[in-house]
Enzyme design. Structure first.
Site, PDB file in Angstrom:
ATOM      1  N   SER A 167      58.563   3.675 -16.281  1.00 28.82           N
ATOM      2  CA  SER A 167      58.452   4.585 -17.416  1.00 28.82           C
ATOM      3  C   SER A 167      57.165   5.408 -17.272  1.00 28.82           C
ATOM      4  O   SER A 167      57.009   6.123 -16.282  1.00 28.82           O
ATOM      5  CB  SER A 167      58.495   3.798 -18.728  1.00 28.82           C
ATOM      6  OG  SER A 167      58.724   4.649 -19.815  1.00 28.82           O
ATOM      7  N   HIS A 180      67.199   2.227 -20.280  1.00 35.67           N
ATOM      8  CA  HIS A 180      65.778   2.245 -19.937  1.00 35.67           C
ATOM      9  C   HIS A 180      65.191   0.831 -19.922  1.00 35.67           C
ATOM     10  O   HIS A 180      64.167   0.598 -19.282  1.00 35.67           O
ATOM     11  CB  HIS A 180      65.035   3.107 -20.961  1.00 35.67           C
ATOM     12  CG  HIS A 180      63.634   3.472 -20.582  1.00 35.67           C
ATOM     13  ND1 HIS A 180      63.330   4.323 -19.549  1.00 35.67           N
ATOM     14  CD2 HIS A 180      62.437   3.107 -21.120  1.00 35.67           C
ATOM     15  CE1 HIS A 180      62.027   4.482 -19.456  1.00 35.67           C
ATOM     16  NE2 HIS A 180      61.462   3.745 -20.398  1.00 35.67           N
TER      17      HIS A 180
END
Length: 654
Positions: free
Chosen positions: A505, A620
């Site tokens: 991320s 994610h």
């Protein structure tokens, strides 16, 4: 004894939430394990006496996932969420004395945030509303008409027509009544002491699409218009009523990114104030999705919560007019807490670098703690978990960065070892004194690990967390590399010809950024990264607000493209010479897979050494909550890559 290996993930019991019974005798908590056979997760509710008179015992069947346990105020019932019967999480109640669990809801999208009424007759919860999709795969899916910018959410998909609202369930009859409605989301309910009102969090202001602002509202349980207690100018969460019902405490962050701290407001409205303006540490504890540990009022009028401080997280007690005090601080990270009604004891879930999560009983008056469970022993019997050395590194004038050094498992003096620099996500988050399976697996494979909290992280003051706003890749990358250099000076065993860098991320952003500016690393793994802010603006579920908040108010396509490009790692990909593995999930809505695709194509066009691994049907959160087989596969992919790249001779000119 060997270090941790990827398959050890199946041996770890994961603890987070906990709830202590009203009489202070029992603690209930879910234990989650990875289910190899079904490639999913199973969790059951367990209970343990708070006085150590018996070991933990399993309370619910745990055939799938049981979570969000709550004792009723009279102590007769335990409410929890369960995914039994191939359904979304539904609300169940079970007698604490023994008996069968009873399902109270059949909500199409499941339930979240259950909380008991003071008289133990009702439970408030939040649930998504709307029409569920047709399960018939042969039917053509209808078109979608989108009018809201916040129309999708990572891990959930399209949510524009599935607003979350509050419901109240009668425990005896099972009647489920919707309390709020409208084109917004309502969550985190909290009953007033008299049981006539519910405080909750919602964003109902006109500009809610364009910011991260939320407010505290109060609604009558039997219907009526909610009243807003806060000013639509900050991010609010986790409301909690005082015992007399006159005040609501909550967590408030005046902007994003910034520390959330304790605030209070009169329940009738007005008199908004900070509990301790001098206390500038991120406050609040959260657990699994659908669970919030709200601030807790103690009998003396002070408020209990958890705050982060330079890689640690501990209980705090705050009271107006007095300085906030830490309770039983230690080199660990607490993630959840529950308090006895008399305010003398609390149970926390916590871990350290070398121990997985367990429950501790904290004496709030004496400031001491006593361990209640020993689930860490299960993995300790299989593998030796590494501790880490903490180092504080001055990086620039007035800035000090906390850094940790972990030696490889089986470390031998005189040997040289490859080293991995790992950058955390967020960027508003922190590494530190907590168990992290990633570090243990890499150390178990023979790597030294360095991790740190650069500017932009939580754990220090708000100015520290906002230092990179408008200059992503500037002060933060300087901090990361300065901390790494300082760590290497303390690591004579580090093989400086075999250095790797990695992160996910924001950590992926920083990985791509670093290898575009620095060529010391022999290999890199950039995972679920932001590489291009230009496309992030419209493709990410948070891009419409995140870009302005972190890159600068004018950092949008329609205002200043240069601001986007200057802070995008992809802009500097032409200078990348480090072999890189790009990891991405195909259903990632936070950092869409196009972020990885663009970096891959640019590097291939330059004939650079690049590999691209894609995980289907994952969001994610794959590395933390994805399918167990994918989580272990991911580890094997990363370990294989670093094994090949850090041990091969790099061709000249690369």
């Amino acid at each position: 004894m060997r270090g941790m290996i990827p398959d050890d993930l199946y041996k770890i019991p994961w603890l987070n939430e906990c709830d202590i019974s009203p009489d202070g005798r029992l603690v209930a908590f879910p234990v989650t394990r990875m289910d190899r056979e079904n490639d999913t997760y199973k969790s059951a509710i367990w209970v343990v006496p708070a006085d150590h008179t018996a070991p933990p015992r399993q309370f619910t069947a745990g055939e799938k996932r049981d979570s969000s346990r709550r004792f009723s105020p009279d102590g007769k019932w335990l409410a929890f969420l369960s995914e039994r019967g191939d359904k979304k999480p539904q609300l169940y109640v079970m007698p604490t004395s023994a008996g069968e669990a009873r399902c109270l809801t059949d909500l199409p999208f499941g339930a979240a945030y259950p909380v008991w009424s003071p008289d133990s007759t009702r439970i408030a919860l939040a649930a998504r509303t709307g029409t569920p999709p047709d399960p018939d795969p042969k039917k053509t899916k209808p078109y979608r008409r989108i009018t809201s910018m916040k129309y999708k959410l990572n891990g959930e998909g399209f949510v524009y027509d599935r607003r979350r609202h509050l419901f109240v369930v009668d425990v005896e009859s099972g009647d489920c009544t919707q309390v709020t409605d409208g084109d917004w989301d309502d969550s985190q309910p909290a009953w007033s002491p008299g049981g006539r009102e519910i405080a909750f969090i919602s964003a109902r202001h006109d500009d809610r699409e364009y910011d991260s602002v939320s407010d505290v509202f109060v609604t009558p349980v039997d219907g009526g218009d909610p009243r807003r207690l806060t000013g639509a100018d900050s991010l609010c969460k986790s409301p909690s009523w005082s015992s007399d019902g006159g005040t609501v405490a909550f967590l408030r962050a005046p902007m994003w990114p910034s520390n959330a701290t304790l605030w209070a407001v009169d329940s009738a409205g007005g008199n908004l104030r900070a509990i301790d303006r001098a206390f500038d540490r991120d406050t609040g504890a959260g657990g699994l999705p659908g669970a919030v540990a709200a601030p807790h009022w103690l009998p003396d009028g002070s408020i209990l919560s958890i705050a982060s401080d330079r890689g640690r997280a501990s209980l705090i007690a705050a009271k107006e007019g007095q300085p906030t005090r830490w309770i039983a601080p230690s080199d660990r990270m607490a993630g959840w807490y529950s308090v006895t009604p008399d305010g003398t004891k609390a149970v926390i879930s916590a871990s350290t670098v070398a121990t997985t999560s367990d429950l501790l009983l904290v004496d709030l008056l004496a400031g001491t703690s006593d361990q209640l469970t020993h689930y860490q022993d299960e993995i300790a019997r299989e593998a030796h978990l590494q501790s880490a050395e903490r180092v504080s590194v001055p990086t620039e004038a007035g800035t000090e960065v906390d850094c940790w050094i972990m030696k490889p498992a089986g470390f031998e003096e005189g040997k040289q070892y490859p080293v991995l620099l790992n950058v955390h996500g967020g960027p508003f988050g922190q590494y530190g004194e907590t168990f992290f399976d990633e570090f243990q697996v890499y150390a178990g494979a023979g790597y030294g690990i360095v991790f740190c909290n650069p500017r932009g992280s939580s754990g220090q003051g708000t100015d520290f967390s906002r230092a990179l706003v408008g200059d992503m890749g500037g002060p933060d990358s300087r901090d990361v590399l300065a901390a790494f250099d300082a760590a290497l000076e303390r690591m004579p065993w580090a093989d400086r010809s075999r250095l790797g860098v990695m992160g996910g991320s924001y950590g992926g952003f920083m990985t791509t950024w670093i290898i575009g500016h620095d060529h010391r690393f022999k290999a890199a793994v950039s995972e679920r990264a932001v590489n291009d802010w230009y496309s992030m603006q419209g493709a990410s579920d948070i891009g419409g607000t995140f870009n302005r908040q972190y890159l600068g108010e004018r950092a949008v396509i329609q205002d200043d493209v240069d601001l986007l490009l200057r802070q995008s790692p992809l802009t500097y990909a032409k200078d990348i010479r480090t072999p890189v593995l790009i990891l991405h999930s195909e259903d990632d809505l936070r950092c869409p897979i196009s972020q990885g695709e663009q970096l891959f194509v640019v590097l291939k066009q330059q004939r650079q050494d690049v590999e691209f691994v894609r995980f289907p049907d994952e969001s994610h959160e794959m590395s933390r909550s994805g399918k167990p087989s994918h989580r272990t596969d991911r580890f094997e992919v990363i370990l294989d890559y670093f094994n090949r790249k850090l041990n091969e001779e790099r061709p000249s000119g690369k």
